[in-house]
Design a protein around this motif. Structure first.
Motif, PDB file in Angstrom:
ATOM      1  N   GLY A  95       0.802  -1.234   0.000  1.00  0.00           N
ATOM      2  CA  GLY A  95       0.000   0.000   0.000  1.00  0.00           C
ATOM      3  C   GLY A  95       0.820   1.261   0.000  1.00  0.00           C
ATOM      4  N   HIS A 100      -2.233 -12.774   7.897  1.00  0.00           N
ATOM      5  CA  HIS A 100      -3.040 -11.853   7.093  1.00  0.00           C
ATOM      6  C   HIS A 100      -3.640 -12.569   5.891  1.00  0.00           C
ATOM      7  CE1 HIS A 100      -4.117  -7.850   5.453  1.00  0.00           C
ATOM      8  NE2 HIS A 100      -3.759  -8.349   4.278  1.00  0.00           N
ATOM      9  N   ALA A 108     -18.523  -5.628  10.010  1.00  0.00           N
ATOM     10  CA  ALA A 108     -17.423  -4.787   9.525  1.00  0.00           C
ATOM     11  C   ALA A 108     -17.186  -4.957   8.028  1.00  0.00           C
ATOM     12  CB  ALA A 108     -16.140  -5.103  10.294  1.00  0.00           C
ATOM     13  N   GLN A 168     -18.474  -5.062   3.813  1.00  0.00           N
ATOM     14  CA  GLN A 168     -19.061  -4.065   2.921  1.00  0.00           C
ATOM     15  C   GLN A 168     -20.027  -4.665   1.897  1.00  0.00           C
ATOM     16  OE1 GLN A 168     -15.237  -1.017   3.174  1.00  0.00           O
ATOM     17  NE2 GLN A 168     -15.623  -2.044   1.241  1.00  0.00           N
ATOM     18  N   THR A 210     -17.713   2.847  -1.370  1.00  0.00           N
ATOM     19  CA  THR A 210     -16.947   3.674  -0.443  1.00  0.00           C
ATOM     20  C   THR A 210     -16.065   4.653  -1.208  1.00  0.00           C
ATOM     21  OG1 THR A 210     -14.853   2.441  -0.247  1.00  0.00           O
ATOM     22  CG2 THR A 210     -16.736   1.614   1.027  1.00  0.00           C
ATOM     23  N   GLU A 213     -12.521   3.443  -2.036  1.00  0.00           N
ATOM     24  CA  GLU A 213     -12.365   2.759  -3.322  1.00  0.00           C
ATOM     25  C   GLU A 213     -12.279   3.768  -4.463  1.00  0.00           C
ATOM     26  OE1 GLU A 213     -11.987  -0.329  -4.334  1.00  0.00           O
ATOM     27  OE2 GLU A 213     -12.212  -1.366  -2.427  1.00  0.00           O
ATOM     28  N   ALA A 254      -7.247  -2.083  13.094  1.00  0.00           N
ATOM     29  CA  ALA A 254      -8.498  -2.814  13.347  1.00  0.00           C
ATOM     30  C   ALA A 254      -8.373  -4.254  12.854  1.00  0.00           C
ATOM     31  CB  ALA A 254      -9.652  -2.115  12.635  1.00  0.00           C
ATOM     32  N   PRO A 255      -8.733  -5.231  13.693  1.00  0.00           N
ATOM     33  CA  PRO A 255      -8.476  -6.630  13.333  1.00  0.00           C
ATOM     34  C   PRO A 255      -9.160  -7.077  12.036  1.00  0.00           C
ATOM     35  CG  PRO A 255      -9.141  -6.438  15.643  1.00  0.00           C
ATOM     36  CD  PRO A 255      -9.319  -5.088  15.030  1.00  0.00           C
ATOM     37  N   ALA A 256     -10.335  -6.565  11.760  1.00  0.00           N
ATOM     38  CA  ALA A 256     -11.029  -6.969  10.523  1.00  0.00           C
ATOM     39  C   ALA A 256     -10.610  -6.123   9.330  1.00  0.00           C
ATOM     40  CB  ALA A 256     -12.537  -6.885  10.716  1.00  0.00           C
ATOM     41  N   GLY A 257      -9.689  -5.201   9.542  1.00  0.00           N
ATOM     42  CA  GLY A 257      -9.219  -4.334   8.457  1.00  0.00           C
ATOM     43  C   GLY A 257      -8.036  -4.933   7.720  1.00  0.00           C
ATOM     44  N   GLN A 258      -7.627  -4.275   6.649  1.00  0.00           N
ATOM     45  CA  GLN A 258      -6.608  -4.823   5.761  1.00  0.00           C
ATOM     46  C   GLN A 258      -5.373  -3.935   5.639  1.00  0.00           C
ATOM     47  OE1 GLN A 258      -9.819  -7.216   2.936  1.00  0.00           O
ATOM     48  NE2 GLN A 258      -8.719  -5.488   2.038  1.00  0.00           N
ATOM     49  N   VAL A 276      -1.830  -2.705   6.395  1.00  0.00           N
ATOM     50  CA  VAL A 276      -0.647  -3.390   6.916  1.00  0.00           C
ATOM     51  C   VAL A 276       0.364  -2.348   7.371  1.00  0.00           C
ATOM     52  CG1 VAL A 276       1.301  -4.845   6.300  1.00  0.00           C
ATOM     53  CG2 VAL A 276      -0.993  -5.388   5.435  1.00  0.00           C
ATOM     54  N   ILE A 308       3.867  -2.530   9.654  1.00  0.00           N
ATOM     55  CA  ILE A 308       4.815  -3.311  10.443  1.00  0.00           C
ATOM     56  C   ILE A 308       5.981  -2.399  10.774  1.00  0.00           C
ATOM     57  CG2 ILE A 308       6.462  -5.215  10.354  1.00  0.00           C
ATOM     58  CD1 ILE A 308       4.468  -6.698   8.581  1.00  0.00           C
ATOM     59  N   LYS A 352      -1.043   4.223   2.972  1.00  0.00           N
ATOM     60  CA  LYS A 352      -1.547   2.894   3.334  1.00  0.00           C
ATOM     61  C   LYS A 352      -3.030   2.962   3.720  1.00  0.00           C
ATOM     62  CE  LYS A 352       2.788   0.700   4.832  1.00  0.00           C
ATOM     63  NZ  LYS A 352       2.634  -0.740   4.610  1.00  0.00           N
ATOM     64  N   TYR A 377      -5.044   3.435   0.409  1.00  0.00           N
ATOM     65  CA  TYR A 377      -5.094   2.193  -0.369  1.00  0.00           C
ATOM     66  C   TYR A 377      -5.785   1.052   0.358  1.00  0.00           C
ATOM     67  CZ  TYR A 377      -2.507   3.465  -4.516  1.00  0.00           C
ATOM     68  OH  TYR A 377      -2.153   4.019  -5.712  1.00  0.00           O
ATOM     69  N   THR A 402     -11.067   0.169   4.775  1.00  0.00           N
ATOM     70  CA  THR A 402     -12.433  -0.288   4.546  1.00  0.00           C
ATOM     71  C   THR A 402     -13.260   0.165   5.752  1.00  0.00           C
ATOM     72  OG1 THR A 402     -12.098  -2.396   5.681  1.00  0.00           O
ATOM     73  CG2 THR A 402     -11.624  -2.353   3.302  1.00  0.00           C
ATOM     74  N   LYS A 403     -14.521  -0.141   5.667  1.00  0.00           N
ATOM     75  CA  LYS A 403     -15.425   0.120   6.791  1.00  0.00           C
ATOM     76  C   LYS A 403     -14.834  -0.355   8.120  1.00  0.00           C
ATOM     77  CE  LYS A 403     -20.242  -1.388   7.667  1.00  0.00           C
ATOM     78  NZ  LYS A 403     -21.150  -2.456   7.150  1.00  0.00           N
ATOM     79  N   ALA A 404     -14.099  -1.453   8.092  1.00  0.00           N
ATOM     80  CA  ALA A 404     -13.554  -2.012   9.329  1.00  0.00           C
ATOM     81  C   ALA A 404     -12.604  -1.065  10.040  1.00  0.00           C
ATOM     82  CB  ALA A 404     -12.843  -3.338   9.022  1.00  0.00           C
TER      83      ALA A 404
END
Lengths: 447, 447
Positions: free
Chosen positions: A80, A118, A405, A407, B329, B332, B403-407, B409, B411, B422, B425, B428-430
């Motif tokens: 990203g 992931h 959570a 979409q 969203t 996007e 957020a755990p349900a998010g994407q 990254v 590190i 990041k 890109y 999401t809603k999460a």
């Protein structure tokens, strides 16, 4: 009995399932009973439901696990970001310095652990990984995949060309690249916890520009000797495509064939600038293509002609190309494979007349994208997964379209195929409720 | 004191904030104290932190709320589906039948309630809505936006042309279209709970092909008389662009101007096939464009030349175009605005030589996309939101990258601007933890 937090070896699961065993069509299997044997193979599909069957929670759908044919595992930290430079600059500026850090096995442990978590949580049950040049860190990636249960093919990257690889990050010579590739093959094949070979080695010359002829030749010999699969990049960008022709006098595809690297189940990433003859050669060798539609936007200068490749009989699957692609899920790759095909068909420049703007007949359907994301990728790799068929391994995911959570929008009655379309366009990690490989639960939903 | 579940009127919030008041650059404001007055206006920004300040939870970032310049609210049920037909067929086959269902106010209640919840939870604090031809259902959409706190502009769709609109779904004549548009304006402006006018009416001819000259003329007069904003579509596809020229002898933009519909803060959706003269006319009238990069892939046959439009001084924001775009969203839309600009620049057909493939100099940056998604959209609408500036209304979102349900990254240490990239890109809603409009909390994180 619900499937939550439940492995399925030796059990029968009842689910509303989608799969796409053949390219271009989808089967909906409502209330199908799938019996998994003790080894994780699908034993049978039936409409007869045994009393002790496990049931997927109401509203969830069962899909084959997703197959990612192109992952640069060490690039996960820059996912990203770093998308503003052309390929050749991007490698030198951002990517080689990052990959060089994997000489530190502690860093490798931390990053690879996060990556595999992931990917599994996003529904990717099979992945074809480029690691780095480092044997110890690459062993760690294999260990982590074995431990966490991702079906994976893992390659130590071979790159020894002093003109294109920086001194701080390259194999010192062809012999070292080949010897260490062999050492990784031996390590994975002899791994004591690698049960039925869920994790496999893969011979991984980075791409022709990064390898000397001696290295490419030696890796081709190693593939023939050991029967190990091969992965590399081919004809990704104008620059790469032209570079290989200038150096070898051949197309990138022909050069790989010349070095013995175009073999059954070789996976070629990108492949945007293939000629018709290249495509035919790839099909003849039973090699396949990892189509990476997101990454191609930033680094390829063109769209992979997916529909033409399929019409010529190429095996094609999808790749995220972490981190050349900014979003590390096969959901994103699937929807972008449709979108990119539409942009190839329509063209992009409004100042051109419609018939001069695009390439007629280039679009693919969402059903095709779903096949590529599952069985298509598996076929390219020659793996016995990707559909719900007796004799295949049970690698699967449960999707909850209504996850709070998530979409995915579903209001009122949604017919099954429309629901699948909504899942492919809308799914994120939030919708992946359970993940199994070989029938064993690897990810379970939050309680 | 944490911001969880906390309104901020009359309080000071301390946060690490990003905003983009000007196009093309981003400001990072670490640890900034933002004081919100009792009416929800930003009173001041400061480095001095009062003792009773509210603090955003560790790891979260504050961003301006997202602005969606193009939503077909009634199409929400078909989001992520029905993307296989060209515009003119898509309207007749899928979309008009769906929109016609909003004669049922119960259906409207259920769908609009779900839509506004969804949009707020995805971080969209301002939206420009097309409703349907039905006055009662459109009043309901206004009621719901007022109740839930989305800043919204809501239009009863006017469409009375018997050649392009089916008998079951059109205004019976121009007078009815105009009278009912006026009735909606009166209803919203007199709404007892519409405080400081957070919800506004908007005059909404669907597009020139769907309206008679009498209807377009009457709506232009109504706009001049009442000062109400206008929205419509312009030059979306080859078909639409050509249809208007054939009917009126003018470009779509010129035709709208002829009918008095090109006014300050008129928002034109799509605008893919504008000539340079069209762009200059839009800029002259202080109108703006809703750029809908996802929808354009399926229905426009080309990519909107965003960078050229910005260079010509057009006001541009982003639209999801629910449901022409498959993903509802602005995250996007933002990432696709960058991707589409890259595809316009590079072109898509690998069989063409690089210099014949694309349009040089078309790319936009992620910083530009962030501006368009926030302040850019607000400027097109002439609304006092979209950045953290004293005197603006406090419409904002808190993003939790972890957020755990998010994407997303991240590190190790991620520099601020890389983190923003990041977020754009990956979000999401999460990842949307909290949402405020006018300083009032509208969405709070799960406990």
């Amino acid at each position: 009995m619900l499937a939550r937090a439940c492995s399925l070896t030796g059990r029968t699961l009842v689910a509303n399932a989608f799969h796409a065993p053949e390219c271009g069509s989808v089967e909906y299997l409502p209330g199908i009973a799938i019996t998994v044997d003790a080894d994780g193979l699908i034993e049978r599909l039936s409409r007869d439901i045994p009393d002790d069957a496990v049931r997927l929670p109401e509203g969830q759908y069962l899909l084959p696990g997703l197959v990612d044919l192109h992952v640069h595992a060490p690039q996960f930290p820059q996912l990203g970001s770093a998308l503003d430079a052309p390929l050749e600059d991007w490698l030198q500026t951002y990517t080689f310095p990052l990959e060089a850090k994997y000489s530190d096995t502690g860093f490798a442990c931390e990053t690879y652990d996060a990556l595999i978590d992931h990917m599994l949580r996003c529904g990717t049950t099979t992945a074809l990984h480029f690691a780095t040049i480092h044997l110890p860190a690459t062993r760690i990636l294999a260990d982590i995949c074995i431990e966490k249960g991702q079906r994976a093919l893992i390659g130590k990257v071979a790159m020894d060309h002093p003109d294109t690889c920086p001194e701080y990050y390259r194999d010192p010579d062809a012999d070292t690249a080949i010897t260490q590739t062999r050492a990784l093959i031996d390590y994975i094949n002899a791994h004591p916890h690698n049960g039925a070979g869920r994790v496999l080695p893969v011979i991984t010359p980075r791409f022709v520009p990064a390898c000397t002829d001696a290295c490419l030749h030696g890796l081709g010999q190693l593939a023939a000797e050991t029967g190990t699969r091969v992965q590399t990049h081919v004809s990704e960008s104008d620059w790469e495509h032209a570079h290989v022709r200038a150096r070898t006098g051949m197309s990138d595809t022909e050069a790989l064939d010349h070095f013995g690297l175009l073999r059954e189940h070789t996976v070629l990433a990108h492949a945007n600038f293939l000629s018709a003859a290249d495509m035919d050669l790839i099909a003849l060798r039973d090699s396949g293509v990892a189509h990476c539609p997101w990454s191609n936007i930033y680094f390829a200068n063109a769209v992979f002609p997916l529909r033409e490749a399929l019409a010529r009989g190429l095996r094609v699957g999808l790749g995220t190309d972490i981190s050349g692609g900014p979003i590390g899920t096969i959901w994103e790759a699937a929807r972008m494979s449709v979108a990119a095909s539409r942009l190839l068909e329509s063209g992009t420049d409004p100042d051109r007349a419609p018939h001069l703007r695009g390439r007629a007949g280039a679009r693919v359907s969402i059903e095709t994208a779903f096949h590529l994301a599952t069985r298509g990728g598996a076929k390219a790799l020659g793996l016995n997964v990707g559909a719900f068929v007796p004799g295949m391994r049970f690698d699967a995911i449960a999707i909850d379209p209504a996850a709070p959570a998530g979409q995915i929008v579903s209001i009122g009655d949604t017919p099954p195929l429309q629901m699948l379309e909504k899942i492919i366009y809308g799914a994120t990690k939030a919708n992946v409720a359970s993940v199994w490989t070989d029938g064993v639960l690897r990810v379970s939903p939050a309680p």
